[in-house]
Write an enzyme that holds these catalytic residues in place. Sequence first.
Site, PDB file in Angstrom:
ATOM      1  N   CYS A 135       0.810  -1.223   0.000  1.00 51.10           N
ATOM      2  CA  CYS A 135       0.000   0.000   0.000  1.00 51.10           C
ATOM      3  C   CYS A 135       0.839   1.268   0.000  1.00 51.10           C
ATOM      4  O   CYS A 135       0.309   2.365  -0.141  1.00 51.10           O
ATOM      5  CB  CYS A 135      -0.894   0.012   1.233  1.00 51.10           C
ATOM      6  SG  CYS A 135       0.096  -0.077   2.724  1.00 51.10           S
ATOM      7  N   CYS A 187      -0.865  -5.224   7.158  1.00 52.54           N
ATOM      8  CA  CYS A 187      -0.530  -3.950   7.805  1.00 52.54           C
ATOM      9  C   CYS A 187       0.345  -4.174   9.032  1.00 52.54           C
ATOM     10  O   CYS A 187       1.181  -3.331   9.374  1.00 52.54           O
ATOM     11  CB  CYS A 187      -1.797  -3.220   8.214  1.00 52.54           C
ATOM     12  SG  CYS A 187      -2.989  -3.090   6.880  1.00 52.54           S
TER      13      CYS A 187
HETATM   14 FE1  FES Z   1      -1.121   0.244   4.364  1.00 50.56          FE
HETATM   15 FE2  FES Z   1      -2.541  -0.886   6.214  1.00 50.56          FE
HETATM   16  S1  FES Z   1      -3.223  -0.261   4.264  1.00 50.56           S
HETATM   17  S2  FES Z   1      -0.443  -0.516   6.219  1.00 50.56           S
END
Ligand code: FES
Length: 141
Positions: free
Chosen positions: A33, A102
């Site tokens: 992400c 995450c």
């Molecule tokens: Fe990036 Fe959770 S969406 S660390």
Amino acid sequence: MYSEKVMDHFRNPRNVGEIENADGIGEVGNPKCGDIMKVYIKVNDDVIEDIKFKTFGCASAIASSSMATEMVKGKKVRDAWELTNRAVAEALDGLPPVKMHCSLLAEGAIHSAINDYRNRNGLEPWEEDKVHKAVMEEHAH
Ligand code: FES
């Protein structure tokens, strides 16, 4: 969707900030992400005396960073290294499956700070175990 513990650590994260003259600093980005976590550790007599973090990330990343720092504070460096993202997620009463990646941010950043500390002290860096590496790589795709 989120446990109360996740919400608590997200709203009131523990150990946020920086340490001046840290003994080790680690930073990792989550390949999935793009979120980033930076960790500072103060080590005394092989014990993580203090730890602070800054996470530019989602609620799960902040909650797991906060919980992970609480869990390694006061631990021996080797024991801190052994902390897995699963143990952190369990301590938070679980993360939704799509958010498990995450929690890798905290584990990775703590590892990188520990290895920075080891490097600075002329010690061999420790290796990420193979399973962990595979998971990180899987998430890179
Ligand atoms: Fe990036 Fe959770 S969406 S660390």
